[in-house]
Design a protein around this motif. Sequence first.
Motif, PDB file in Angstrom:
ATOM      1  N   ILE A 149     -10.262  -3.804  -2.760  1.00 21.33           N
ATOM      2  CA  ILE A 149      -9.645  -2.714  -3.516  1.00 21.33           C
ATOM      3  C   ILE A 149     -10.105  -1.405  -2.876  1.00 21.33           C
ATOM      4  O   ILE A 149     -11.302  -1.126  -2.793  1.00 21.33           O
ATOM      5  CB  ILE A 149     -10.035  -2.750  -4.996  1.00 21.33           C
ATOM      6  N   LYS A 150      -9.139  -0.604  -2.436  1.00 16.72           N
ATOM      7  CA  LYS A 150      -9.447   0.670  -1.784  1.00 16.72           C
ATOM      8  C   LYS A 150      -8.757   1.811  -2.528  1.00 16.72           C
ATOM      9  O   LYS A 150      -7.648   1.645  -3.042  1.00 16.72           O
ATOM     10  CB  LYS A 150      -8.982   0.656  -0.324  1.00 16.72           C
ATOM     11  N   ILE A 151      -9.414   2.953  -2.568  1.00 15.07           N
ATOM     12  CA  ILE A 151      -8.790   4.169  -3.089  1.00 15.07           C
ATOM     13  C   ILE A 151      -8.847   5.233  -2.010  1.00 15.07           C
ATOM     14  O   ILE A 151      -9.927   5.541  -1.490  1.00 15.07           O
ATOM     15  CB  ILE A 151      -9.493   4.669  -4.358  1.00 15.07           C
ATOM     16  N   GLU A 152      -7.659   5.737  -1.660  1.00 17.98           N
ATOM     17  CA  GLU A 152      -7.530   6.705  -0.559  1.00 17.98           C
ATOM     18  C   GLU A 152      -8.251   6.189   0.694  1.00 17.98           C
ATOM     19  O   GLU A 152      -8.906   6.934   1.418  1.00 17.98           O
ATOM     20  CB  GLU A 152      -8.083   8.063  -0.976  1.00 17.98           C
ATOM     21  N   GLY A 153      -8.125   4.866   0.934  1.00 22.69           N
ATOM     22  CA  GLY A 153      -8.699   4.247   2.128  1.00 22.69           C
ATOM     23  C   GLY A 153     -10.159   3.869   2.018  1.00 22.69           C
ATOM     24  O   GLY A 153     -10.700   3.201   2.907  1.00 22.69           O
TER      25      GLY A 153
ATOM     26  N   LEU B  85     -16.441   6.653  -8.816  1.00 20.95           N
ATOM     27  CA  LEU B  85     -15.287   7.485  -8.475  1.00 20.95           C
ATOM     28  C   LEU B  85     -15.614   8.970  -8.348  1.00 20.95           C
ATOM     29  O   LEU B  85     -14.846   9.719  -7.751  1.00 20.95           O
ATOM     30  CB  LEU B  85     -14.189   7.312  -9.529  1.00 20.95           C
ATOM     31  N   VAL B  86     -16.756   9.377  -8.907  1.00 20.15           N
ATOM     32  CA  VAL B  86     -17.086  10.812  -8.924  1.00 20.15           C
ATOM     33  C   VAL B  86     -17.101  11.411  -7.522  1.00 20.15           C
ATOM     34  O   VAL B  86     -16.539  12.491  -7.272  1.00 20.15           O
ATOM     35  CB  VAL B  86     -18.439  11.057  -9.626  1.00 20.15           C
ATOM     36  N   GLN B  87     -17.750  10.735  -6.578  1.00 16.00           N
ATOM     37  CA  GLN B  87     -17.814  11.244  -5.207  1.00 16.00           C
ATOM     38  C   GLN B  87     -16.423  11.334  -4.574  1.00 16.00           C
ATOM     39  O   GLN B  87     -16.125  12.253  -3.809  1.00 16.00           O
ATOM     40  CB  GLN B  87     -18.729  10.363  -4.344  1.00 16.00           C
ATOM     41  N   LEU B  88     -15.568  10.380  -4.944  1.00 13.35           N
ATOM     42  CA  LEU B  88     -14.189  10.400  -4.450  1.00 13.35           C
ATOM     43  C   LEU B  88     -13.431  11.590  -5.033  1.00 13.35           C
ATOM     44  O   LEU B  88     -12.674  12.272  -4.334  1.00 13.35           O
ATOM     45  CB  LEU B  88     -13.499   9.090  -4.814  1.00 13.35           C
ATOM     46  N   TYR B  89     -13.636  11.864  -6.313  1.00 13.91           N
ATOM     47  CA  TYR B  89     -12.990  13.018  -6.942  1.00 13.91           C
ATOM     48  C   TYR B  89     -13.415  14.323  -6.263  1.00 13.91           C
ATOM     49  O   TYR B  89     -12.618  15.262  -6.140  1.00 13.91           O
ATOM     50  CB  TYR B  89     -13.341  13.085  -8.427  1.00 13.91           C
TER      51      TYR B  89
ATOM     52  N   VAL C 221      -4.359   3.738  -4.810  1.00 15.38           N
ATOM     53  CA  VAL C 221      -5.210   2.556  -4.800  1.00 15.38           C
ATOM     54  C   VAL C 221      -4.424   1.430  -4.130  1.00 15.38           C
ATOM     55  O   VAL C 221      -3.222   1.286  -4.341  1.00 15.38           O
ATOM     56  CB  VAL C 221      -5.642   2.152  -6.225  1.00 15.38           C
ATOM     57  N   SER C 222      -5.094   0.660  -3.283  1.00 16.28           N
ATOM     58  CA  SER C 222      -4.423  -0.436  -2.592  1.00 16.28           C
ATOM     59  C   SER C 222      -5.232  -1.718  -2.734  1.00 16.28           C
ATOM     60  O   SER C 222      -6.466  -1.699  -2.741  1.00 16.28           O
ATOM     61  CB  SER C 222      -4.208  -0.105  -1.115  1.00 16.28           C
ATOM     62  N   ALA C 223      -4.506  -2.817  -2.893  1.00 18.33           N
ATOM     63  CA  ALA C 223      -5.096  -4.156  -2.887  1.00 18.33           C
ATOM     64  C   ALA C 223      -4.691  -4.804  -1.573  1.00 18.33           C
ATOM     65  O   ALA C 223      -3.505  -5.033  -1.323  1.00 18.33           O
ATOM     66  CB  ALA C 223      -4.597  -4.970  -4.068  1.00 18.33           C
ATOM     67  N   GLU C 224      -5.666  -5.069  -0.725  1.00 20.93           N
ATOM     68  CA  GLU C 224      -5.392  -5.607   0.610  1.00 20.93           C
ATOM     69  C   GLU C 224      -6.197  -6.889   0.795  1.00 20.93           C
ATOM     70  O   GLU C 224      -7.395  -6.922   0.498  1.00 20.93           O
ATOM     71  CB  GLU C 224      -5.796  -4.594   1.682  1.00 20.93           C
TER      72      GLU C 224
ATOM     73  N   GLN D  54      -0.718  -4.295  -1.413  1.00 21.29           N
ATOM     74  CA  GLN D  54      -0.006  -3.729  -2.557  1.00 21.29           C
ATOM     75  C   GLN D  54      -0.623  -2.380  -2.897  1.00 21.29           C
ATOM     76  O   GLN D  54      -1.851  -2.244  -2.911  1.00 21.29           O
ATOM     77  CB  GLN D  54      -0.087  -4.659  -3.762  1.00 21.29           C
ATOM     78  N   LYS D  55       0.217  -1.387  -3.216  1.00 18.58           N
ATOM     79  CA  LYS D  55      -0.296  -0.041  -3.484  1.00 18.58           C
ATOM     80  C   LYS D  55       0.187   0.464  -4.840  1.00 18.58           C
ATOM     81  O   LYS D  55       1.246   0.072  -5.337  1.00 18.58           O
ATOM     82  CB  LYS D  55       0.151   0.921  -2.382  1.00 18.58           C
ATOM     83  N   LYS D  56      -0.630   1.338  -5.428  1.00 14.63           N
ATOM     84  CA  LYS D  56      -0.323   1.905  -6.735  1.00 14.63           C
ATOM     85  C   LYS D  56      -1.021   3.257  -6.843  1.00 14.63           C
ATOM     86  O   LYS D  56      -2.101   3.450  -6.282  1.00 14.63           O
ATOM     87  CB  LYS D  56      -0.845   0.969  -7.830  1.00 14.63           C
ATOM     88  N   GLU D  57      -0.412   4.185  -7.558  1.00 11.56           N
ATOM     89  CA  GLU D  57      -1.076   5.457  -7.816  1.00 11.56           C
ATOM     90  C   GLU D  57      -1.784   5.397  -9.165  1.00 11.56           C
ATOM     91  O   GLU D  57      -1.263   4.835 -10.135  1.00 11.56           O
ATOM     92  CB  GLU D  57      -0.064   6.608  -7.816  1.00 11.56           C
TER      93      GLU D  57
END
Length: 323
Positions: free
Chosen positions: A71-75, A107-111, A122-125, A150-153
């Motif tokens: 599971i990745k968010i923004e890579g 997620l805080v650091q990502l924000y 978010v992507s499921a690879e 698969q990708k989703k916002e």
Amino acid sequence: MKRILFLIPLFLHIQCSVLGVLQDKIPTPEFSFESLHIKQITFTDITLGVETSVTNPYPVSLPSSFLDMDIKIEGMKLSQIKTDLGIIEAKKTKTLPLEVKLKYTDLVQLYKKFPTKPMLEVSAEGNMKVAIPKQWQLLGKDSVSFPFVQKKEIPAVLPDVEIRNFKILMPTESEILSASNTETMVGTTTNFLKGLLGGSKTPVTSAAKAGLAGLNLSLKTEFDFVFSNQAAANLNLTDLKYNLQLAGENFLTGSPKEIINSGKESTVKVSNQFPIASIGSSLYKTIQSKEALYQLKGDSGLLVPNIRENIPFSYEKKGKFQW
């Protein structure tokens, strides 16, 4: 010798053709990635729902199917899932529903990297590997793999809530008169309410001890729940329900009529009432002191412009407030 050399490639060609025909006729398992969706948002995490399925075309059971997914968010990789579907029965389709919790602490650091981005990708690879029974294996191939992406916002959310503008209103004289049968009851009710709301230094009591257990009179209360988002997405709450406890006692439960959504802040206007007869000693002391430990919990929907569905939002918070 030349004839033998000529026959070798011919034989290989025929063999490959036969294998190709056999391969076309022998069924293979099928994999389907049904959906990647947001199941729930809370004050601590976002839960993603992953739905996959594997179809077994054979008259015998498949021993296993192995899912390996990132599971990745923004890579950025945040989670990895490795799991076995277990046995898949003959001629059956087996679903594999999974939940992935993305904690705000992760997620805080990502924000911080995307402070003005309201929606994050978010992507499921990964890969689904399905075993093939021995009698259907060709060229020693004992499994088949299905790579997927698969990708989703998802909205950038870091929600919180505060209780503001809290007040309990003193009933009017006419309301007290209308609920009381005798002048004595009017006096008892008035003294009780003055001690509760009027600031007089009366001993802590309860409605039952004061002789008001049968009084059909309610106290009106007004306050705001103010939900705010410390990340970039707007909050648009719908169909909110709440349960508020004060000092460990149930105080109010309801569904407010008015929700004011304003960007990253949603104000829930609450106007409710509770019967005087329900006031016990603990609640009396809490109201009289105008200070309370509280527990607020409930649920709502959350609408995000780029997502069609109404996302379930559940909240729970404990704290202390004064009024």
